[in-house]
Design an enzyme around this catalytic site. Structure first.
Site, PDB file in Angstrom:
ATOM      1  CB  CYS A 258      -0.902   0.015   1.240  1.00  0.00           C
ATOM      2  SG  CYS A 258      -1.942   1.491   1.300  1.00  0.00           S
TER       3      CYS A 258
ATOM      4  CB  CYS B 123      -1.744   4.769   4.226  1.00  0.00           C
ATOM      5  SG  CYS B 123      -1.851   4.849   6.019  1.00  0.00           S
ATOM      6  CB  SER B 124      -1.041   1.001   6.721  1.00  0.00           C
ATOM      7  OG  SER B 124      -2.137   1.779   7.191  1.00  0.00           O
ATOM      8  CB  CYS B 125      -4.912  -0.458   2.291  1.00  0.00           C
ATOM      9  SG  CYS B 125      -5.890   1.028   2.584  1.00  0.00           S
TER      10      CYS B 125
END
Lengths: 111, 226
Positions: free
Chosen positions: B131, B134-136
């Site tokens: 991702c 971000c952090s998906c």
């Protein structure tokens, strides 16, 4: 050092394709704060109060310096508060007042 | 920079401070320091929760239940899922056709409501998940992402030099194999279905699941025999 152009064209979160060093295989067990914060944000998303995109935009709006200084979940907490205020769900006055109350409560409990 | 344990009494801070001033990135930092000043961010999240509960917009029970949900979702769910796909061709077909429906059929609560896309590793294609923004991450099947997944080097380099990046994880992808990098987003999450290693024909489903580590389902490593 990022040029002024870079800062505009490449906001702090937009990292894809940039040069960077080696990946450090790091991980840690979540702290109670991190877990509470994560759970809260998930519940906010379920109720469509702050969805994932709004949360991320709220983090991006903090700007590169704050993003760099705050930890992951610290950013989430601040982002949620700003988005909720923006949307008129809470006011900054009531949030500030409640934070003072909680701080007083915790300080008293610790004493 | 030295860490100060100065309780900083007398200054009522309105949130512009950062802890220790060292860049803050220490996730192990205590929540309530011994000096008795509650952590600003912990107070902030508590305040948000209390206000919304009072307004009747969320309930405290929901937040507590969500903590339990987070604890319950671990990479072992994904490992069991992959082992099932390895042993049940019809299930594998359903998993690749509609990941979200298949994990629910398997009994995994798709609690964040995201769409799951399952990517099959083949002798021709090696899939890798990132991702960049971000952090998906496919949290219902893998739990929470490791720190390195959220780190700058991983997010920056996965889409630019995946082959070099994979080498750092000890994964050599031959030049003839295509590397396909999948950039996740808020509504669409990816899970890698690794290839079943040769020599595992006699293994039971739980034995197979033990070979399927979290990292093989992100695509940074491949399953190995013990």
């Amino acid at each position: 050092m990022a040029t002024k152009r870079d800062m505009v064209v490449r906001p702090a979160h937009d990292l894809g394709g940039l040069p960077a060093g080696p990946v450090v295989p790091s991980d840690h067990e979540m702290t109670p704060f991190e877990k509470s914060c994560h759970a809260l944000l998930n519940v906010l998303a379920e109720h469509k109060l702050v969805n994932t995109e709004e949360k991320r935009r709220g983090v991006e709006d903090l700007g590169a310096q704050i993003i760099g200084e705050l930890t992951y979940y610290e950013r989430w907490a601040v982002s949620a508060s700003r988005v909720l205020i923006e949307k008129g769900v809470i006011t900054s006055e009531e949030l500030g007042a409640r934070m003072n109350e909680i701080r007083a409560r915790l300080t008293e409990a610790a004493a | 920079m030295t860490t100060t344990h100065d309780p900083a009494h007398g200054t009522v801070d309105h949130g512009d401070h950062t802890h220790g001033g060292t860049g803050g990135a220490d996730p192990h930092a205590p929540i309530e320091n011994t000096a008795g000043e509650p952590d600003y961010f912990d107070v902030l999240q508590q305040a948000i929760r209390e206000l919304l509960v009072e307004k009747g917009l969320i309930s405290a029970d929901e937040v507590r239940a969500m903590v339990e949900t987070l604890d319950a979702h671990r990479p072992a769910l994904g490992s069991a899922l992959v082992a099932r796909a390895w042993t049940d061709p019809a299930f594998k077909e359903r998993l690749l056709a509609d990941g979200t429906a298949a994990i629910e059929e398997f009994g995994i609560d798709n609690y964040d409501g995201t769409k799951l896309i399952v990517l099959e590793q083949t002798p021709e294609v090696h899939n890798l998940v990132v991702c960049t923004l971000c952090s998906c991450y496919p949290r219902p099947v893998l739990g929470l992402p490791p720190d390195w997944y959220k780190s700058r080097p991983y997010r920056a380099r996965a889409v630019r030099e995946p082959r070099a990046l994979l080498k750092e994880f000890g994964t050599e992808v031959p030049d003839g194999v295509t590397i396909r990098v999948h950039d996740s987003n808020a509504n669409m999450r990816y899970l890698v279905l690794p290839m079943r290693p040769a020599g595992t024909e006699d293994m039971s489903e739980p034995e197979l699941a033990a070979l399927v580590t979290r990292d093989t389902m992100i695509g940074v490593t491949t399953p190995r025999l013990p």
